[in-house]
Design a protein around this motif. Structure first.
Motif, mmCIF file in Angstrom:
data_model
loop_
_atom_site.group_PDB
_atom_site.id
_atom_site.type_symbol
_atom_site.label_atom_id
_atom_site.label_comp_id
_atom_site.label_asym_id
_atom_site.label_seq_id
_atom_site.Cartn_x
_atom_site.Cartn_y
_atom_site.Cartn_z
ATOM 1 N N ARG A 118 42.031 28.153 47.375
ATOM 2 C CA ARG A 118 41.452 29.483 47.200
ATOM 3 C C ARG A 118 41.046 29.694 45.739
ATOM 4 N N PRO A 119 39.887 30.305 45.497
ATOM 5 C CA PRO A 119 39.496 30.582 44.108
ATOM 6 C C PRO A 119 40.467 31.561 43.465
ATOM 7 N N GLN A 120 40.706 31.381 42.179
ATOM 8 C CA GLN A 120 41.639 32.222 41.432
ATOM 9 C C GLN A 120 40.969 32.953 40.276
ATOM 10 N N ASP A 121 39.665 32.784 40.121
ATOM 11 C CA ASP A 121 38.956 33.385 39.000
ATOM 12 C C ASP A 121 38.023 34.496 39.453
ATOM 13 N N LEU A 122 37.911 35.522 38.619
ATOM 14 C CA LEU A 122 36.902 36.563 38.778
ATOM 15 C C LEU A 122 35.731 36.186 37.880
ATOM 16 N N ILE A 123 34.530 36.161 38.462
ATOM 17 C CA ILE A 123 33.326 35.830 37.709
ATOM 18 C C ILE A 123 32.638 37.141 37.336
ATOM 19 N N ASN A 124 32.424 37.346 36.050
ATOM 20 C CA ASN A 124 31.996 38.634 35.516
ATOM 21 C C ASN A 124 30.553 38.571 35.006
ATOM 22 N N THR A 125 29.734 39.548 35.398
ATOM 23 C CA THR A 125 28.388 39.714 34.870
ATOM 24 C C THR A 125 28.226 41.173 34.461
ATOM 25 N N PRO A 126 27.149 41.553 33.763
ATOM 26 C CA PRO A 126 27.046 42.935 33.265
ATOM 27 C C PRO A 126 27.139 44.011 34.337
ATOM 28 N N ASP A 127 26.583 43.771 35.527
ATOM 29 C CA ASP A 127 26.544 44.808 36.560
ATOM 30 C C ASP A 127 27.482 44.549 37.738
ATOM 31 N N ILE A 128 27.799 43.286 38.002
ATOM 32 C CA ILE A 128 28.509 42.913 39.226
ATOM 33 C C ILE A 128 29.606 41.904 38.901
ATOM 34 N N GLU A 129 30.739 42.040 39.588
ATOM 35 C CA GLU A 129 31.819 41.058 39.517
ATOM 36 C C GLU A 129 31.893 40.298 40.836
ATOM 37 N N ALA A 130 32.172 39.011 40.765
ATOM 38 C CA ALA A 130 32.427 38.204 41.965
ATOM 39 C C ALA A 130 33.928 37.978 42.068
ATOM 40 N N TRP A 131 34.553 38.620 43.073
ATOM 41 C CA TRP A 131 35.994 38.537 43.274
ATOM 42 C C TRP A 131 36.329 37.498 44.336
ATOM 43 N N PRO A 132 37.432 36.752 44.178
ATOM 44 C CA PRO A 132 37.916 35.938 45.290
ATOM 45 C C PRO A 132 38.180 36.837 46.497
ATOM 46 N N ALA A 133 37.641 36.467 47.645
ATOM 47 C CA ALA A 133 37.752 37.334 48.821
ATOM 48 C C ALA A 133 39.199 37.554 49.249
ATOM 49 N N HIS A 134 40.051 36.557 49.017
ATOM 50 C CA HIS A 134 41.416 36.651 49.550
ATOM 51 C C HIS A 134 42.266 37.704 48.859
ATOM 52 N N VAL A 135 41.846 38.216 47.683
ATOM 53 C CA VAL A 135 42.668 39.212 46.995
ATOM 54 C C VAL A 135 42.250 40.642 47.339
ATOM 55 N N LEU A 136 41.168 40.792 48.079
ATOM 56 C CA LEU A 136 40.627 42.117 48.358
ATOM 57 C C LEU A 136 41.107 42.659 49.699
ATOM 58 N N THR A 137 41.134 43.967 49.786
ATOM 59 C CA THR A 137 41.461 44.653 51.032
ATOM 60 C C THR A 137 40.162 45.024 51.729
ATOM 61 N N ALA A 138 40.081 44.724 53.006
ATOM 62 C CA ALA A 138 38.845 44.991 53.765
ATOM 63 C C ALA A 138 38.643 46.480 53.953
ATOM 64 N N ARG A 139 37.393 46.879 53.937
ATOM 65 C CA ARG A 139 37.017 48.264 54.176
ATOM 66 C C ARG A 139 36.184 48.317 55.461
ATOM 67 N N GLY A 140 36.866 48.380 56.596
ATOM 68 C CA GLY A 140 36.180 48.380 57.882
ATOM 69 C C GLY A 140 36.219 47.017 58.537
#
Length: 270
Positions: free
Chosen positions: A4-26
């Motif tokens: 599983r990816p362990q890094d957050l990839i950061n850009t000025p407007d958007i972050e790419a989060w590892p999906a496994h750490v997030l809580t689903a919304r719907g």
């Protein structure tokens, strides 16, 4: 099982989060998170924009193709294995500071430098509120090691917060201003957007069970005494002692990773 990816990839407007750490919304988002490695998340409001797995991009928000910063985020995500960690540019900060009524003299008055955001952050466990804790890779390793060492001595250290984006810090100011707090008062408690050590991914607010977060009373706990005696061995220093030259209130809970062998704080300076 794939790693599983362990890094957050950061850009000025958007972050790419590892999906496994997030809580689903719907339900739809839950299915897509289960099938994806990353989720693109808008920085200014935290909205999920798309689920990504390799070349597969599934929209989680309408009008994805016109979302500012989308292509830059996808390019950064797909280039992470080839690109070393770096920092984001600071050129957009001037407009944010102007909206707050801060002129160019803020840096000279406080002695605080502008702090760029890292392009990559490492997952360092969870904070007190079960939120993913993001830190710069070296700070993440040091925090996890220091926390374990403290625990072996019967001291429980909790992370209250770690990395914060410029957008997050701007939101703190906007909410406090909306509640009628004067800008001058806010600046004694919070560094202006762009000037907080939390932007670097090296700063941590630290607490201990039973103690309210970010309160001066933390200095009376065994956890604070342990940090005073030991944190420098992991490269952590307390950034805002009493009567610090930056005009920031005393923050015994705020520690920044300055690297291994950082000088210890003496009792007089803390």
């Amino acid at each position: 099982m794939p790693i599983r990816p362990q890094d957050l990839i950061n850009t000025p407007d958007i972050e790419a989060w590892p999906a496994h750490v997030l809580t689903a919304r719907g339900n739809h988002a839950a299915r897509q998170l289960a099938l994806s490695r990353h989720v693109l998340r808008r920085k200014r409001d935290g909205r999920y924009l798309a689920a990504v797995d390799g070349a597969r991009v599934v929209p989680l928000a309408p009008r994805l193709q016109v979302e500012p910063g989308l292509q830059a985020a996808l390019a950064a995500l797909r280039g992470t294995s080839r690109c070393p960690a770096a920092t984001l540019p600071l050129h957009r900060l001037e407009q944010r500071l102007a909206r707050l009524g801060l002129d160019g003299g803020y840096a000279s008055r406080t002695g605080l430098p502008l702090v760029p955001e890292p392009t990559r952050l490492r997952l360092a466990g969870r904070d007190r509120y079960r939120r993913p804790l993001w830190l710069e890779a070296g700070a993440a390793r040091a925090w996890l090691s220091m926390r374990e060492a403290a625990l072996r001595e019967g001291i429980v250290l909790e992370a209250i917060s770690g990395y914060r984006s410029h957008d997050y810090q701007l939101g703190i100011f906007e909410r406090k201003l909306a509640r009628g707090q004067p800008l001058e008062h806010i600046l004694t408690v919070n560094a202006a957007p762009g000037y907080s050590e939390h932007h670097s991914g090296r700063a941590l607010d630290i607490g201990t069970p039973g103690e309210p977060p970010a309160e001066e009373s933390f200095e009376a706990t065994p956890a604070f005494a342990w940090l005073r005696a030991n944190a420098a061995g992991w490269g952590f220093v307390m950034s805002y002692p009493r009567d610090n030259p930056h005009g920031i209130v005393y923050e015994p809970w705020h520690w920044c990773h300055a690297g291994a062998g950082a000088p210890r704080l003496s009792p007089a300076s803390a």
